[in-house]
Design a protein around this motif. Structure first.
Motif, PDB file in Angstrom:
ATOM      1  N   GLU A  12       0.837  -1.468   0.137  1.00 26.34           N
ATOM      2  CA  GLU A  12       0.024   0.102  -0.144  1.00 26.34           C
ATOM      3  C   GLU A  12       0.812   1.231   0.000  1.00 26.34           C
ATOM      4  N   VAL A  13       2.025   1.093   0.534  1.00 26.84           N
ATOM      5  CA  VAL A  13       2.895   2.317   0.476  1.00 26.84           C
ATOM      6  C   VAL A  13       3.438   2.451  -0.970  1.00 26.84           C
ATOM      7  N   LEU A  14       3.899   1.542  -1.568  1.00 21.86           N
ATOM      8  CA  LEU A  14       4.423   1.450  -3.156  1.00 21.86           C
ATOM      9  C   LEU A  14       3.082   2.087  -3.984  1.00 21.86           C
ATOM     10  N   GLN A  15       1.857   1.687  -3.521  1.00 23.43           N
ATOM     11  CA  GLN A  15       0.949   2.232  -4.286  1.00 23.43           C
ATOM     12  C   GLN A  15       0.809   3.641  -4.245  1.00 23.43           C
ATOM     13  N   ALA A  16       0.862   4.005  -2.949  1.00 24.18           N
ATOM     14  CA  ALA A  16       0.574   5.508  -2.715  1.00 24.18           C
ATOM     15  C   ALA A  16       1.736   6.411  -3.431  1.00 24.18           C
ATOM     16  N   MET A  17       2.924   5.658  -3.418  1.00 21.21           N
ATOM     17  CA  MET A  17       4.129   6.575  -3.763  1.00 21.21           C
ATOM     18  C   MET A  17       3.941   6.860  -5.565  1.00 21.21           C
ATOM     19  N   TYR A  32      -2.697  18.650   2.924  1.00 22.35           N
ATOM     20  CA  TYR A  32      -2.330  17.134   3.048  1.00 22.35           C
ATOM     21  C   TYR A  32      -1.227  16.975   3.919  1.00 22.35           C
ATOM     22  N   TYR A  33      -0.240  17.841   3.574  1.00 24.83           N
ATOM     23  CA  TYR A  33       1.004  17.739   4.383  1.00 24.83           C
ATOM     24  C   TYR A  33       0.673  17.920   5.898  1.00 24.83           C
ATOM     25  N   ALA A  34       0.014  19.009   6.220  1.00 19.25           N
ATOM     26  CA  ALA A  34      -0.195  19.369   7.690  1.00 19.25           C
ATOM     27  C   ALA A  34      -0.861  18.036   8.358  1.00 19.25           C
ATOM     28  N   ASN A  35      -1.773  17.464   7.406  1.00 18.20           N
ATOM     29  CA  ASN A  35      -2.444  16.256   7.880  1.00 18.20           C
ATOM     30  C   ASN A  35      -1.372  15.048   8.349  1.00 18.20           C
ATOM     31  N   LEU A 187       8.251   1.124  10.044  1.00 14.50           N
ATOM     32  CA  LEU A 187       6.992   1.609   9.494  1.00 14.50           C
ATOM     33  C   LEU A 187       7.111   0.899   7.965  1.00 14.50           C
ATOM     34  N   GLY A 188       7.853   0.336   7.589  1.00  7.53           N
ATOM     35  CA  GLY A 188       7.894  -0.400   6.123  1.00  7.53           C
ATOM     36  C   GLY A 188       7.779   0.640   5.055  1.00  7.53           C
ATOM     37  N   ALA A 189       8.204   1.743   5.166  1.00 10.46           N
ATOM     38  CA  ALA A 189       8.259   2.888   3.993  1.00 10.46           C
ATOM     39  C   ALA A 189       9.722   2.811   3.249  1.00 10.46           C
ATOM     40  N   SER A 190       9.814   3.897   2.437  1.00 11.74           N
ATOM     41  CA  SER A 190      10.983   3.734   1.685  1.00 11.74           C
ATOM     42  C   SER A 190      12.148   4.760   2.442  1.00 11.74           C
ATOM     43  N   PRO A 191      13.261   4.825   1.977  1.00 11.26           N
ATOM     44  CA  PRO A 191      14.342   5.445   2.810  1.00 11.26           C
ATOM     45  C   PRO A 191      14.547   6.870   2.298  1.00 11.26           C
ATOM     46  N   GLY A 192      13.838   7.870   2.458  1.00  9.12           N
ATOM     47  CA  GLY A 192      13.914   9.102   1.967  1.00  9.12           C
ATOM     48  C   GLY A 192      13.739  10.071   2.681  1.00  9.12           C
ATOM     49  N   SER A 240       6.407  12.368  -3.225  1.00  8.67           N
ATOM     50  CA  SER A 240       5.999  11.108  -3.250  1.00  8.67           C
ATOM     51  C   SER A 240       6.522  10.191  -2.088  1.00  8.67           C
ATOM     52  N   GLU A 241       7.542  10.632  -1.211  1.00  3.90           N
ATOM     53  CA  GLU A 241       7.907   9.976   0.003  1.00  3.90           C
ATOM     54  C   GLU A 241       6.991  10.466   1.075  1.00  3.90           C
ATOM     55  N   ILE A 242       6.404  11.562   0.993  1.00  9.79           N
ATOM     56  CA  ILE A 242       5.251  11.968   1.886  1.00  9.79           C
ATOM     57  C   ILE A 242       3.971  11.162   1.766  1.00  9.79           C
ATOM     58  N   TYR A 243       3.723  10.987   0.430  1.00  6.95           N
ATOM     59  CA  TYR A 243       2.464   9.994   0.122  1.00  6.95           C
ATOM     60  C   TYR A 243       2.850   8.614   0.807  1.00  6.95           C
TER      61      TYR A 243
END
Length: 363
Positions: A12-17, A32-35, A187-192, A240-243
Protein backbone atom coordinates in the motif's frame (compact mmCIF):
# COMPACT_ATOMS: atom_id res chain seq x y z
CA UNK A 1 14.63 -9.74 2.23
CA UNK A 2 15.43 -9.98 5.94
CA UNK A 3 17.97 -7.17 6.00
CA UNK A 4 18.31 -4.51 8.67
CA UNK A 5 17.11 -1.74 6.36
CA UNK A 6 15.89 -0.59 4.11
CA UNK A 7 13.18 -3.20 4.43
CA UNK A 8 10.65 -4.42 1.86
CA UNK A 9 8.11 -1.66 1.42
CA UNK A 10 4.48 -2.49 2.17
CA UNK A 11 2.36 -2.79 -1.02
CA UNK A 12 0.00 0.00 0.00
CA UNK A 13 3.00 2.29 0.51
CA UNK A 14 4.31 1.53 -2.99
CA UNK A 15 0.86 2.18 -4.40
CA UNK A 16 0.65 5.52 -2.63
CA UNK A 17 4.06 6.57 -3.91
CA UNK A 18 2.81 6.06 -7.47
CA UNK A 19 0.20 8.81 -7.15
CA UNK A 20 0.59 11.94 -9.32
CA UNK A 21 3.04 14.48 -7.94
CA UNK A 22 1.38 17.86 -7.40
CA UNK A 23 2.73 21.35 -6.83
CA UNK A 24 3.98 21.71 -3.29
CA UNK A 25 2.38 25.14 -2.88
CA UNK A 26 -1.03 23.96 -4.02
CA UNK A 27 -3.39 24.53 -1.07
CA UNK A 28 -4.53 20.93 -1.30
CA UNK A 29 -0.99 19.64 -0.80
CA UNK A 30 -0.29 22.03 2.05
CA UNK A 31 -3.43 20.81 3.84
CA UNK A 32 -2.45 17.22 3.10
CA UNK A 33 1.09 17.79 4.42
CA UNK A 34 -0.27 19.28 7.65
CA UNK A 35 -2.45 16.20 8.10
CA UNK A 36 0.57 13.90 7.63
CA UNK A 37 2.49 15.88 10.24
CA UNK A 38 -0.37 15.46 12.68
CA UNK A 39 -0.55 11.70 12.01
CA UNK A 40 3.17 11.49 12.70
CA UNK A 41 2.68 13.45 15.92
CA UNK A 42 0.03 10.96 17.01
CA UNK A 43 2.25 8.00 16.11
CA UNK A 44 5.14 9.52 18.06
CA UNK A 45 2.76 10.30 20.95
CA UNK A 46 4.25 13.72 21.36
CA UNK A 47 2.63 17.06 22.10
CA UNK A 48 4.55 19.19 19.61
CA UNK A 49 4.43 18.79 15.86
CA UNK A 50 7.44 16.84 14.59
CA UNK A 51 9.42 17.84 11.51
CA UNK A 52 10.13 15.89 8.36
CA UNK A 53 13.47 16.48 6.67
CA UNK A 54 13.90 15.51 3.04
CA UNK A 55 16.64 12.90 3.19
CA UNK A 56 17.25 9.54 4.85
CA UNK A 57 17.78 9.48 8.58
CA UNK A 58 21.50 10.22 8.55
CA UNK A 59 20.47 13.74 7.49
CA UNK A 60 18.31 14.07 10.58
CA UNK A 61 21.04 12.80 12.89
CA UNK A 62 23.64 15.22 11.54
CA UNK A 63 21.09 18.06 11.54
CA UNK A 64 20.34 17.35 15.21
CA UNK A 65 24.01 17.65 16.11
CA UNK A 66 24.45 20.83 14.08
CA UNK A 67 21.38 22.47 15.57
CA UNK A 68 21.52 21.54 19.24
CA UNK A 69 25.25 21.36 19.96
CA UNK A 70 26.93 24.73 20.37
CA UNK A 71 30.57 25.72 20.72
CA UNK A 72 30.41 25.70 24.53
CA UNK A 73 28.66 22.33 24.84
CA UNK A 74 30.31 19.24 26.29
CA UNK A 75 28.71 16.10 24.88
CA UNK A 76 28.54 12.70 26.54
CA UNK A 77 28.32 10.17 23.72
CA UNK A 78 27.09 6.72 24.77
CA UNK A 79 28.66 4.02 22.62
CA UNK A 80 27.44 0.44 22.39
CA UNK A 81 27.79 -0.01 18.66
CA UNK A 82 28.98 1.32 15.32
CA UNK A 83 26.37 4.03 14.87
CA UNK A 84 26.65 5.31 18.42
CA UNK A 85 30.41 5.54 17.93
CA UNK A 86 29.97 7.43 14.68
CA UNK A 87 27.96 10.24 16.25
CA UNK A 88 31.11 11.49 17.97
CA UNK A 89 32.41 12.96 14.71
CA UNK A 90 29.46 15.35 14.43
CA UNK A 91 29.46 16.12 18.14
CA UNK A 92 33.17 17.04 17.94
CA UNK A 93 32.57 19.20 14.87
CA UNK A 94 30.02 21.41 16.60
CA UNK A 95 30.81 21.17 20.33
CA UNK A 96 33.61 21.99 22.72
CA UNK A 97 34.41 18.47 23.90
CA UNK A 98 33.15 14.92 23.49
CA UNK A 99 33.24 12.54 26.45
CA UNK A 100 32.76 8.88 25.55
CA UNK A 101 31.17 6.19 27.66
CA UNK A 102 31.68 2.95 25.76
CA UNK A 103 30.93 -0.71 26.35
CA UNK A 104 31.87 -3.77 24.28
CA UNK A 105 29.58 -4.01 21.26
CA UNK A 106 27.88 -7.14 22.61
CA UNK A 107 26.76 -5.27 25.75
CA UNK A 108 24.45 -2.34 26.51
CA UNK A 109 24.94 0.96 28.30
CA UNK A 110 24.67 0.74 32.08
CA UNK A 111 22.41 3.46 33.45
CA UNK A 112 24.38 3.78 36.68
CA UNK A 113 27.56 4.33 34.68
CA UNK A 114 25.85 7.23 32.92
CA UNK A 115 24.88 8.69 36.28
CA UNK A 116 28.45 8.41 37.55
CA UNK A 117 29.93 10.15 34.50
CA UNK A 118 27.44 13.00 34.86
CA UNK A 119 28.35 13.35 38.51
CA UNK A 120 32.05 13.48 37.69
CA UNK A 121 31.49 15.89 34.82
CA UNK A 122 28.61 18.18 35.85
CA UNK A 123 29.48 20.52 32.98
CA UNK A 124 28.13 18.00 30.43
CA UNK A 125 25.20 19.65 28.64
CA UNK A 126 24.24 17.17 25.90
CA UNK A 127 23.97 13.37 25.92
CA UNK A 128 23.63 11.29 22.75
CA UNK A 129 22.61 7.65 22.45
CA UNK A 130 21.68 5.16 19.76
CA UNK A 131 18.73 3.20 21.11
CA UNK A 132 19.14 0.18 18.85
CA UNK A 133 22.48 -0.20 17.08
CA UNK A 134 21.70 -2.74 14.35
CA UNK A 135 25.30 -3.97 13.84
CA UNK A 136 25.14 -5.20 17.45
CA UNK A 137 21.48 -6.22 17.67
CA UNK A 138 21.29 -4.75 21.18
CA UNK A 139 18.78 -2.42 22.78
CA UNK A 140 19.91 0.20 25.27
CA UNK A 141 17.72 0.97 28.34
CA UNK A 142 16.58 4.27 26.88
CA UNK A 143 13.82 5.19 29.33
CA UNK A 144 16.17 4.75 32.29
CA UNK A 145 18.95 6.69 30.56
CA UNK A 146 16.50 9.46 29.74
CA UNK A 147 15.50 9.83 33.39
CA UNK A 148 19.13 10.14 34.49
CA UNK A 149 19.87 12.73 31.80
CA UNK A 150 16.74 14.69 32.69
CA UNK A 151 17.71 14.71 36.37
CA UNK A 152 21.09 16.12 35.36
CA UNK A 153 19.43 18.80 33.25
CA UNK A 154 21.24 17.89 30.03
CA UNK A 155 19.68 17.62 26.59
CA UNK A 156 19.18 14.14 25.15
CA UNK A 157 19.64 13.27 21.46
CA UNK A 158 18.22 9.86 20.55
CA UNK A 159 18.86 7.85 17.41
CA UNK A 160 15.70 5.71 17.27
CA UNK A 161 16.00 4.95 13.57
CA UNK A 162 15.73 1.18 13.97
CA UNK A 163 13.49 0.99 17.02
CA UNK A 164 10.59 3.42 16.65
CA UNK A 165 7.35 1.71 15.56
CA UNK A 166 8.87 -1.70 16.27
CA UNK A 167 8.46 -1.41 20.03
CA UNK A 168 7.03 0.90 22.65
CA UNK A 169 9.38 3.89 22.41
CA UNK A 170 8.27 7.51 22.09
CA UNK A 171 10.18 10.78 22.52
CA UNK A 172 8.23 12.33 25.41
CA UNK A 173 8.17 9.08 27.37
CA UNK A 174 11.97 8.74 27.29
CA UNK A 175 12.71 12.44 27.94
CA UNK A 176 14.25 12.88 24.49
CA UNK A 177 14.94 16.44 23.37
CA UNK A 178 15.66 15.39 19.80
CA UNK A 179 14.39 12.01 18.65
CA UNK A 180 15.28 10.89 15.13
CA UNK A 181 13.74 8.00 13.26
CA UNK A 182 13.07 6.79 9.74
CA UNK A 183 10.11 5.54 7.74
CA UNK A 184 12.30 2.88 6.11
CA UNK A 185 12.59 0.55 9.08
CA UNK A 186 9.68 -0.55 11.27
CA UNK A 187 7.11 1.64 9.49
CA UNK A 188 7.84 -0.26 6.27
CA UNK A 189 8.20 2.72 3.94
CA UNK A 190 11.07 3.90 1.74
CA UNK A 191 14.38 5.46 2.89
CA UNK A 192 13.96 9.07 1.79
CA UNK A 193 12.92 11.01 4.89
CA UNK A 194 14.05 11.86 8.42
CA UNK A 195 11.32 12.01 11.05
CA UNK A 196 12.27 14.18 14.01
CA UNK A 197 10.62 15.14 17.27
CA UNK A 198 12.04 18.23 19.01
CA UNK A 199 11.15 19.25 22.57
CA UNK A 200 10.11 22.79 23.42
CA UNK A 201 13.28 23.48 25.38
CA UNK A 202 15.39 22.04 22.56
CA UNK A 203 13.76 24.46 20.10
CA UNK A 204 14.63 27.28 22.48
CA UNK A 205 18.26 26.16 22.63
CA UNK A 206 18.44 25.77 18.86
CA UNK A 207 16.98 29.22 18.25
CA UNK A 208 19.52 30.71 20.69
CA UNK A 209 22.40 28.88 19.01
CA UNK A 210 23.82 31.32 16.49
CA UNK A 211 25.74 28.50 14.82
CA UNK A 212 22.66 26.33 14.22
CA UNK A 213 22.23 26.01 10.44
CA UNK A 214 19.91 28.50 8.82
CA UNK A 215 19.24 28.65 5.11
CA UNK A 216 20.85 25.22 4.81
CA UNK A 217 19.73 21.71 3.87
CA UNK A 218 20.83 20.81 7.42
CA UNK A 219 18.51 23.36 9.01
CA UNK A 220 16.03 21.99 11.52
CA UNK A 221 14.82 25.55 12.04
CA UNK A 222 13.82 25.75 8.39
CA UNK A 223 11.26 23.00 8.90
CA UNK A 224 9.87 24.25 12.20
CA UNK A 225 6.16 24.91 11.75
CA UNK A 226 6.47 24.27 7.99
CA UNK A 227 3.01 22.71 8.05
CA UNK A 228 1.38 25.88 9.38
CA UNK A 229 -0.86 27.81 6.93
CA UNK A 230 1.04 30.50 5.06
CA UNK A 231 4.48 29.05 5.84
CA UNK A 232 6.82 28.19 3.00
CA UNK A 233 8.85 25.02 2.66
CA UNK A 234 12.62 25.63 2.89
CA UNK A 235 13.16 23.21 -0.01
CA UNK A 236 10.79 21.29 -2.25
CA UNK A 237 9.36 18.39 -0.25
CA UNK A 238 9.86 14.85 -1.52
CA UNK A 239 6.18 14.60 -2.36
CA UNK A 240 6.11 10.91 -3.32
CA UNK A 241 7.93 10.06 -0.09
CA UNK A 242 5.33 12.00 1.86
CA UNK A 243 2.60 9.98 0.14
CA UNK A 244 4.41 6.81 1.16
CA UNK A 245 4.85 7.93 4.77
CA UNK A 246 1.16 8.77 4.96
CA UNK A 247 0.22 5.27 3.78
CA UNK A 248 2.69 3.69 6.22
CA UNK A 249 1.20 5.64 9.12
CA UNK A 250 -2.31 4.63 8.08
CA UNK A 251 -1.21 1.01 8.06
CA UNK A 252 0.42 1.38 11.48
CA UNK A 253 -2.77 2.82 12.96
CA UNK A 254 -4.95 0.26 11.21
CA UNK A 255 -3.03 -2.71 12.59
CA UNK A 256 -2.72 -1.02 15.97
CA UNK A 257 0.59 0.05 17.50
CA UNK A 258 0.50 -2.58 20.24
CA UNK A 259 -0.20 -5.30 17.67
CA UNK A 260 2.71 -4.09 15.53
CA UNK A 261 5.06 -4.19 18.52
CA UNK A 262 3.84 -7.67 19.47
CA UNK A 263 4.43 -8.92 15.92
CA UNK A 264 8.00 -7.63 15.97
CA UNK A 265 8.66 -9.14 19.41
CA UNK A 266 7.18 -12.51 18.48
CA UNK A 267 9.21 -12.72 15.28
CA UNK A 268 12.46 -11.95 17.09
CA UNK A 269 11.68 -14.44 19.88
CA UNK A 270 11.07 -17.21 17.35
CA UNK A 271 14.34 -16.37 15.62
CA UNK A 272 16.33 -16.42 18.86
CA UNK A 273 14.74 -19.66 20.03
CA UNK A 274 15.39 -21.30 16.68
CA UNK A 275 19.05 -20.27 16.70
CA UNK A 276 19.50 -21.79 20.16
CA UNK A 277 17.94 -25.05 18.99
CA UNK A 278 20.37 -25.38 16.07
CA UNK A 279 23.40 -24.41 18.18
CA UNK A 280 24.01 -20.92 16.80
CA UNK A 281 25.16 -18.33 19.33
CA UNK A 282 23.57 -14.91 19.64
CA UNK A 283 25.93 -11.94 19.45
CA UNK A 284 24.67 -10.07 22.56
CA UNK A 285 26.06 -11.57 25.77
CA UNK A 286 22.59 -11.68 27.34
CA UNK A 287 19.34 -12.43 25.60
CA UNK A 288 17.52 -9.71 27.53
CA UNK A 289 19.74 -7.22 25.70
CA UNK A 290 18.54 -8.40 22.30
CA UNK A 291 16.41 -6.02 20.25
CA UNK A 292 13.06 -7.14 18.85
CA UNK A 293 13.90 -5.55 15.52
CA UNK A 294 17.24 -7.23 14.68
CA UNK A 295 18.74 -10.57 15.63
CA UNK A 296 22.53 -10.60 15.41
CA UNK A 297 24.23 -13.98 15.68
CA UNK A 298 27.85 -15.06 15.68
CA UNK A 299 29.16 -16.58 12.47
CA UNK A 300 29.61 -20.31 13.16
CA UNK A 301 33.14 -21.65 13.30
CA UNK A 302 34.48 -22.72 9.92
CA UNK A 303 32.38 -20.23 7.99
CA UNK A 304 33.00 -16.75 6.69
CA UNK A 305 30.21 -14.24 7.05
CA UNK A 306 29.99 -13.58 3.31
CA UNK A 307 29.96 -17.28 2.42
CA UNK A 308 27.11 -18.03 4.79
CA UNK A 309 25.21 -14.95 3.67
CA UNK A 310 25.61 -16.00 0.04
CA UNK A 311 24.47 -19.56 0.71
CA UNK A 312 21.32 -18.27 2.37
CA UNK A 313 20.61 -16.12 -0.65
CA UNK A 314 21.64 -18.52 -3.41
CA UNK A 315 20.13 -21.71 -1.97
CA UNK A 316 17.12 -20.35 -0.10
CA UNK A 317 16.39 -16.90 -1.48
CA UNK A 318 16.88 -15.26 1.92
CA UNK A 319 18.94 -12.08 2.11
CA UNK A 320 20.37 -11.03 5.49
CA UNK A 321 22.87 -8.34 6.46
CA UNK A 322 26.57 -8.61 7.25
CA UNK A 323 28.10 -6.96 10.30
CA UNK A 324 29.57 -3.46 10.16
CA UNK A 325 32.59 -1.83 11.68
CA UNK A 326 33.72 -3.80 14.72
CA UNK A 327 31.12 -6.50 14.07
CA UNK A 328 32.12 -7.02 10.41
CA UNK A 329 33.15 -10.61 9.79
CA UNK A 330 31.84 -11.67 13.19
CA UNK A 331 28.06 -11.61 12.83
CA UNK A 332 25.16 -11.95 10.48
CA UNK A 333 22.06 -9.89 11.12
CA UNK A 334 18.44 -10.79 10.49
CA UNK A 335 16.08 -7.84 10.36
CA UNK A 336 12.61 -7.99 11.87
CA UNK A 337 11.23 -4.63 10.77
CA UNK A 338 8.01 -3.66 9.07
CA UNK A 339 6.88 -6.29 6.59
CA UNK A 340 9.88 -8.48 7.52
CA UNK A 341 8.57 -8.86 11.07
CA UNK A 342 6.59 -12.02 10.38
CA UNK A 343 6.97 -15.21 12.44
CA UNK A 344 6.94 -17.37 9.30
CA UNK A 345 9.98 -15.50 7.98
CA UNK A 346 11.92 -16.20 11.18
CA UNK A 347 11.05 -19.88 10.96
CA UNK A 348 12.14 -19.97 7.31
CA UNK A 349 15.48 -18.32 8.16
CA UNK A 350 16.19 -20.79 10.97
CA UNK A 351 15.26 -23.75 8.78
CA UNK A 352 17.53 -22.54 6.00
CA UNK A 353 20.44 -22.00 8.38
CA UNK A 354 19.94 -25.45 9.88
CA UNK A 355 20.00 -27.09 6.47
CA UNK A 356 23.14 -25.22 5.42
CA UNK A 357 25.04 -25.88 8.63
CA UNK A 358 23.96 -29.53 8.76
CA UNK A 359 25.00 -30.29 5.19
CA UNK A 360 28.26 -28.39 5.18
CA UNK A 361 30.28 -27.39 8.21
CA UNK A 362 33.02 -25.38 6.55
CA UNK A 363 33.63 -23.10 3.60
Amino acid sequence: MLTTGPVPVYPEVLQAMGRPVIYDYHPAFQTYYANVIDKLRLAMRTRLAPVIMQGEAILGIEAAAAALIGKSDIVLNLVSGVYGKGFAAWAARYGKEVVELAVPFDEVIDTEAVRQVLRRRPEITVVSVCHHDTPSGTLNPLAEIGKVVAEHGAYLIVDAVSSFAGLDVHPDAVDADIFITSPSKCLGASPGLSLISVSERAWQKIEANGDAPRGSFLSLLGWKDASEPGRSFPVTPSISEIYGLDAALDRYFSEGAENVWARHAQTAAIMRDGLRQIGVQLWPKREEWCAPTTTAFRVPEGWSDAALRDRLLDDHGILVSLGRGETAGKVLRVGHMGSSAEPSFARAAVKALDEILSNRTST
